[in-house]
Structure formats: C-alpha cells, structure tokens
Design a protein around this motif. Sequence first.
Motif, PDB file in Angstrom:
ATOM      1  N   PRO A  83       0.800  -1.234   0.000  1.00 47.85           N
ATOM      2  CA  PRO A  83       0.000   0.000   0.000  1.00 47.85           C
ATOM      3  C   PRO A  83       0.828   1.278   0.000  1.00 47.85           C
ATOM      4  N   ALA A  84       1.903   1.312   0.758  1.00 49.64           N
ATOM      5  CA  ALA A  84       2.725   2.523   0.843  1.00 49.64           C
ATOM      6  C   ALA A  84       3.332   2.885  -0.509  1.00 49.64           C
ATOM      7  N   ILE A  85       3.804   1.867  -1.241  1.00 45.29           N
ATOM      8  CA  ILE A  85       4.405   2.118  -2.551  1.00 45.29           C
ATOM      9  C   ILE A  85       3.341   2.547  -3.542  1.00 45.29           C
ATOM     10  N   ARG A  86       2.204   1.868  -3.526  1.00 41.02           N
ATOM     11  CA  ARG A  86       1.108   2.227  -4.414  1.00 41.02           C
ATOM     12  C   ARG A  86       0.624   3.646  -4.133  1.00 41.02           C
ATOM     13  N   GLY A  87       0.573   3.999  -2.849  1.00 42.42           N
ATOM     14  CA  GLY A  87       0.159   5.345  -2.476  1.00 42.42           C
ATOM     15  C   GLY A  87       1.148   6.401  -2.951  1.00 42.42           C
ATOM     16  N   ALA A  88       2.430   6.067  -2.915  1.00 44.71           N
ATOM     17  CA  ALA A  88       3.453   7.008  -3.378  1.00 44.71           C
ATOM     18  C   ALA A  88       3.290   7.304  -4.868  1.00 44.71           C
TER      19      ALA A  88
END
Length: 220
Positions: A206-211
């Motif tokens: 999720p963190a990478i996708r959010g970035a």
Amino acid sequence: MFYDVVVNDWGETTYVPTLLGNVMLVIIIAALLALAMVFVKKHSRKLSVKQLVFCAMSIALGTILSNIKLYDFPWGGSITLLSMLIICLPGYWFGLGAGLLTGVAYGVLQLLIDPYVLYPMQLVVDYLLAFGALGLSGLFANAKHGLLKGYVAGILGRYVFAVISGWIFFGSYAWEGWNPITYSLIYNGIYIFAEAAITLILLAIPAIRGAFAKVKQMTL
C-alpha cells in the motif's frame, strides 16, 4: 540498396543499413513518431510543458534502470530494475496517447543506445511496437487500480510483440526439438513475466502504491 547482409562474429546473418537505409530508417521512425503525436492530439488532452517534462523524465529514468540488470539472458532479454513500470507511468498519468508516444520514444532511444537488428522489420517489431505497447497502460488511466491494470496491459502488449519477433525472426534459436512459437512463448515469458512479478509484488504494498498515486497528483 537499403542494407547489406553480413555474417557477424557469432555466425549470424545480420542486417546492416547502408547510408540510404539509415536515411529511410530515420524517415520511418519520424513518420511513426508523427503518427503517435497526431494520436495524442486526437485522443487525449493537450500535454502541458510540465507533463512533457514528466514524460521525458520517465524515458530518462527508464533508460537508466534498463541498464541495471538483475539477470541478463544470453540470447536477448533481461530482467531489469522496474524499467518497464517507469515507461508505463506516462500512460497512467496522462492517458493512452501520451503513453504510446512515450513508449515509442523510449524504443527509439533503446535502438540508438543498444541496437540488435538482424532484419528491417525486426527493428520495427522489437523497438517501436514492443516498447510502444507499454503505453497501453493509458487504457486504464482513469480506472480504479489503474496503475496495476495499466501495467499488466502494457506488459502483455510488449509480450505479444516479443513473441511475434522471437517466432518470426529468431526461430532458428529454438531449443532442440522445440517448435519456434512455443520456444518464443516460453523464452520471452521468462524474462518479461519475471520482472512483472517482482513489480506487481512491490505495487501490492500500500505505501508504494500510495506514493505512485501522489506522484500522479503532482503531474496533473
């Protein structure tokens, strides 16, 4: 007239363009780029200078990452550090036209930096169509989970053209007892889908996708 046929150090019959052949290649590449630009104007909103800069940055970064090879296969193809994802981004950001234009431009740059051309049409399939197909990510620019769907679309597009090239132009390299098209399906699938698997695992975080979503907001 347009090319000479020579045998290289590995015993391959290789296409080497003459001066006239190089001129024709430049004309063909320019024509394809012009068609891509017309497609951009007709099928997507006009790109701002800021957005064109983001496309150029993607091409530059994708080129750098394409030279960071996690594994380099002896008969062509490699698993790179997310280079295909980076080239898919302009389509995800700005739509299909911008994606195709970026993919074709990246293919031209790859041709200039590291050419491997045995036949004239192989150049078109391997460099313009295969890399240009990464721009199919633009089909899902406005869709839910658009980055994931767009990346898969771009990867499948590149895979289709890589298989066609391997089947038609490199069938003689097929493993003993293998049909050329089966060989091409397996060989190209190994390096393309291996990189895709690594990328999709990272995008599942999720963190990478959010970035990446925040970067898209910056581009618009």
